[in-house]
Design a protein around this motif. Structure first.
Motif, PDB file in Angstrom:
ATOM      1  N   GLY A 227       0.817  -1.216   0.000  1.00  0.00           N
ATOM      2  CA  GLY A 227       0.000   0.000   0.000  1.00  0.00           C
ATOM      3  C   GLY A 227       0.845   1.259   0.000  1.00  0.00           C
ATOM      4  O   GLY A 227       1.815   1.354   0.763  1.00  0.00           O
ATOM      5  N   PRO A 228       0.532   2.205  -0.845  1.00  0.00           N
ATOM      6  CA  PRO A 228       1.276   3.477  -0.837  1.00  0.00           C
ATOM      7  C   PRO A 228       1.036   4.240   0.455  1.00  0.00           C
ATOM      8  O   PRO A 228      -0.037   4.127   1.055  1.00  0.00           O
ATOM      9  N   ASN A 229       2.029   4.989   0.881  1.00  0.00           N
ATOM     10  CA  ASN A 229       1.872   5.813   2.077  1.00  0.00           C
ATOM     11  C   ASN A 229       1.999   7.289   1.725  1.00  0.00           C
ATOM     12  O   ASN A 229       2.033   7.658   0.547  1.00  0.00           O
ATOM     13  N   LEU A 230       2.077   8.109   2.739  1.00  0.00           N
ATOM     14  CA  LEU A 230       2.140   9.561   2.532  1.00  0.00           C
ATOM     15  C   LEU A 230       3.361   9.959   1.702  1.00  0.00           C
ATOM     16  O   LEU A 230       3.278  10.830   0.839  1.00  0.00           O
ATOM     17  N   VAL A 231       4.487   9.286   1.947  1.00  0.00           N
ATOM     18  CA  VAL A 231       5.712   9.603   1.195  1.00  0.00           C
ATOM     19  C   VAL A 231       5.521   9.290  -0.283  1.00  0.00           C
ATOM     20  O   VAL A 231       5.971  10.042  -1.147  1.00  0.00           O
ATOM     21  N   THR A 232       4.861   8.183  -0.585  1.00  0.00           N
ATOM     22  CA  THR A 232       4.622   7.793  -1.981  1.00  0.00           C
ATOM     23  C   THR A 232       3.917   8.911  -2.735  1.00  0.00           C
ATOM     24  O   THR A 232       4.353   9.343  -3.812  1.00  0.00           O
ATOM     25  N   TYR A 233       2.820   9.386  -2.165  1.00  0.00           N
ATOM     26  CA  TYR A 233       2.058  10.441  -2.830  1.00  0.00           C
ATOM     27  C   TYR A 233       2.836  11.754  -2.882  1.00  0.00           C
ATOM     28  O   TYR A 233       2.744  12.500  -3.851  1.00  0.00           O
TER      29      TYR A 233
END
Length: 798
Positions: A341-347
């Motif tokens: 799952g993507p997290n805040l850093v990913t976005y």
């Protein structure tokens, strides 16, 4: 056991040039100190004179619960009171019983209560009251340990120095804790030398901390030497040792060396973990080898190590740094397919990538999507977007984004306000920038040099030097530490306004206040003096800057060369170039172009070509401006053969000629009367899909009109229109004037009617030119019709 800690918070840089600090967790070696549950060997305990268990427990409970010993209100000369002596009594009894967990707890409470700088007083109590007590050395050691673990390093060092005077040995766990706290400094190796001098046996943790510290100090060769040394002393490297070296080498850009340590790890029968691979992947991405990083990611999976969100975020950011957002999104979809799952850093990385390529609207859309999905946002994501909006002049949108940020309970920080102040200043809205500055101060956020610099820059760019100087003087009077950058902005502001007197005055002021000028300071002043024609003073200032240990740079000399070019002092220019060579200051393309421009104006074209060749021998690649300057010179001398030779040389150097280049060549052919060659050049360029400028067409059209070739002029004009150029009234006027001068008034009327058909209204001067042509031709009927049109269009009264 040695642990790896991941930092839960991270700081955001102003321009988001590198997101690696958000993506890859760095190893932090916890100090290998005595654990809470450890005990000492019972053979060294002295059972004599034990404190009754009930007294020990009740006293300890009273202290640990926060109650103060009420019977000891009187304080001694140290300000600690007899209660500290009583508590140290308990500490010694706990040491005798091997109850180190409780011993550390009491010492920690004492240290926390008295704070930093309390070591001298506590050491004096131990020296005066407990020197002959059993286990005193253990209490001393534990006190040093507690100070170190509380990050009161100077106090810990003080305790250790007193222990050396008493011939007490500190434990390796205390030294390890101190080494960990000093791992960013040169003092780390001094402590290690003391360990060896005192004959204290090191542990594997000691070497891990030393290697980690040396890597952080970029002393990689020393780190590898310690790695080899621990093997020589019989210590078996653990996975933390290897990971520390791999991470350090990757951060320094030595990815191949890091890979060799990964291979060595396997030989030691240690299996690389996720951190090992993530460090390598990060190093490759920073080096731009993102495809190879993906291969490492595949290798991880084959060896049973599943890539996590950190792994994918590193690769995402690697593609972002290369500007390959399509590839970043492919990695994003791969994450989802793998169940990560993507997290805040990913976005945040994806938003930063879109902002980097100018697609801020997509970044804003992604932010809305994050909010709708319930992400716990942080200020970093907002700052990325705010910074991009301000850089592109969309400050009002940035303010709306600020409101949205505050609506999700995030407070603006110094970076956010600096971005907004810079944004308003760049737009020339200084009043709003100052207003934002006041809002920042009202929120008790202390403005830094960058914020003040933005205010000064905005005021100076609007020519408001009086207001800017007042702001600067207020800063100095309020005690703000004004750095040379702020003075440089003010001096440059004066120079651009032509106020060299105030610029010199401020320069003298900063000298007297002890602020060291920078090369930027001198470059601004030299430019101002040259602009004022004070070349002698500028040369004197050049000699002055060397007194401050500053070396003139390319900008310094280029400014002086340009000034001497203006007064056509070729000897001085040659002298300055020789001086640059003697001082090892390399001229750049601009330096040579300035000189070449002056040579061309002096008709010294062959010498300018020689200078051009000299540039290439020094590894400098001339740009279009340099070539265009020389081409223009040869065109003016009507040496078209040499002009085209230079054009061909540009192509050989893989330098694409600019529209100006072709304008010069077309104009040169027209001046030489070679209209056929000019038309042929235009057609050749069109066939080769070269984008010509409107000026090239107009040049040939005007030349054809001057020659009386109205038909060719019409053909070329239509071709220019079909190419998609926006034709102005000036273009029509230039053609009509030339045709009328040749008495080709009917052809002039063709262009006149064409102009009317596309909605361009002729002015009074154009009517006058055509009227005069009809009068000279004796066509009074046409004169009357034109007068009527002028009356209708309001250009004449009846």
């Amino acid at each position: 056991m040695l642990h790896l800690r991941r930092s839960k918070s991270f700081s955001f840089p102003l321009h988001l040039l590198n997101l690696s600090s958000l993506i890859i967790s760095k190893p932090f070696l916890s100090a290998a100190v005595v654990t809470e549950e450890e005990s000492i060997d019972s053979s060294i305990l002295n059972p004599r004179n034990p404190v009754p268990e009930t007294l020990e427990i009740s006293s300890e409970r009273r202290f640990l619960s926060g109650a103060r010993v009420s019977g000891y209100r009187e304080r001694d000369k140290h300000g600690f009171g007899h209660s500290r002596v009583y508590l140290f009594e308990i500490c010694h009894d706990l040491a005798g019983k091997g109850r180190l967990k409780k011993l550390r707890r009491i010492l920690r409470r004492i240290v926390e209560e008295k704070g930093s700088g309390s070591a001298p007083a506590l050491c004096e109590i131990l020296s005066n009251h407990f020197r002959k007590r059993d286990y005193n050395s253990l209490v001393w050691d534990m006190l040093a340990n507690v100070y170190s673990r509380s990050e009161m390093v100077h106090d810990a060092l003080f305790v250790l120095s007193k222990m050396n005077e008493l011939n007490y040995k500190a434990s390796i766990s205390t030294y390890d804790s101190l080494l960990y706290n000093l791992r960013h400094t040169d003092m780390m190796l001094n402590v290690y030398d003391e360990i060896l001098a005192n004959g204290v046996s090191c542990s594997v943790y000691t070497y891990n901390i030393l290697i980690d510290g040396l890597c952080k100090q970029r002393r990689l060769q020393d780190a590898i030497s310690f790695f080899q040394g621990m093997k020589g002393k019989g210590f078996f490297p653990c996975i933390v040792t290897f990971n520390t070296l791999i991470s350090g080498l990757c951060h320094a850009g030595f990815v191949n060396s890091a890979w060799s340590f990964l291979s060595m790890m396997i030989k030691y029968r240690l299996f690389p973990d996720r951190f090992s691979y993530n460090s390598l992947i990060h190093g490759l991405c920073v080096a731009g080898s993102v495809e190879r990083a993906l291969e490492i990611c595949d290798h991880m999976e084959r060896t049973g190590v599943k890539p996590d969100v950190v792994t994918y975020n590193i690769i995402l950011d690697g593609f972002r740094l290369l500007g390959l957002m399509v590839e970043s999104w492919k990695v994003f979809h791969r994450m989802l397919l793998k169940g990560v799952g993507p997290n805040l850093v990913t976005y945040t990385v994806l938003i930063a990538g879109h902002c980097q390529r100018g697609d801020i609207d997509e970044g804003l859309r992604m932010l809305e999507e994050m909010i709708s999905q319930g992400f716990q946002l942080n200020i970093i994501t907002f700052t990325v977007l705010l910074s991009s909006l301000c850089k592109r002049g969309r400050v009002d949108e940035a303010i709306r984004l600020l409101s949205k940020m505050e609506s999700v309970c995030l407070d603006a920080d110094l970076i956010v306000f600096c971005n907004l102040i810079h944004g308003y200043s760049k737009q020339g809205e200084v009043e709003r920038a100052i207003q934002m500055y006041k809002v920042m101060c009202s929120k008790k956020i202390m403005p830094n040099s960058a914020a003040h610099g933005a205010i000064l820059l905005g005021l100076c760019e609007k020519g408001m030097t009086l207001e800017a100087r007042k702001h600067l003087d207020n800063l100095t009077e309020s005690g703000f530490l004004v750095d040379v950058r702020l003075y440089n902005i003010m001096i440059d502001g004066y120079v651009k306004m032509g106020d060299i007197q105030n610029a010199i005055g401020l320069y003298k002021q900063i000298i007297t206040t002890g602020v060291t000028p920078s090369i930027v300071t001198y470059n601004s002043l030299i430019y101002g003096l040259c602009k004022s024609g004070k070349l002698k003073e500028a040369k004197e200032l050049l000699q002055t800057l060397e007194l401050y240990g500053l070396v003139p740079n390319t900008i310094t000399y280029t400014t002086l060369i340009d000034a001497h070019c203006a007064v056509e002092n070729i000897d001085a220019i040659v002298g300055l170039l020789d001086e640059m060579d003697a001082k090892g200051v390399a001229p750049n393309v601009i330096t040579y172009t300035v000189f070449i421009k002056r040579l061309c104006k002096k008709r010294m074209l062959q010498k300018s070509v020689k200078i051009l060749k000299n540039m290439y021998t020094k590894g400098l690649v001339a740009d279009q401006v340099t070539y265009n300057t020389i081409i223009q010179g040869f065109c003016e001398q009507r040496n078209m053969e040499m002009a085209f030779c230079l054009h061909d040389e540009m192509l050989r150097q893989n330098l694409e000629p600019s529209p100006i280049t072709y304008n010069l060549l077309v104009n040169g052919l027209c001046i030489n009367g070679n209209l056929e060659g000019a038309e042929k050049l235009l057609d050749t360029l069109l066939e080769g899909s070269v984008r010509l400028s409107r000026i090239a067409y107009i040049t040939v059209i005007k030349a054809q009109c001057a020659k009386g070739n109205a038909h060719k002029a019409v053909v070329l004009f239509k071709k220019m229109v079909n190419t998609g150029f926006e034709i102005s009234i000036k273009d029509y006027s230039a053609v009509i004037n030339r045709l009328c001068k040749r008495c080709l008034v009917n052809d002039a009327m063709f262009f006149f009617n064409m102009m009317l058909s596309i909605g361009i209204s002729p002015d009074w001067e154009m009517y006058a030119v055509i009227l005069d042509a009809f009068r000279r031709k004796g066509d009074l009927s046409s004169v009357s019709k034109l007068y009527a049109k002028m009356i209708i269009n309001g250009l004449l009264h009846k």
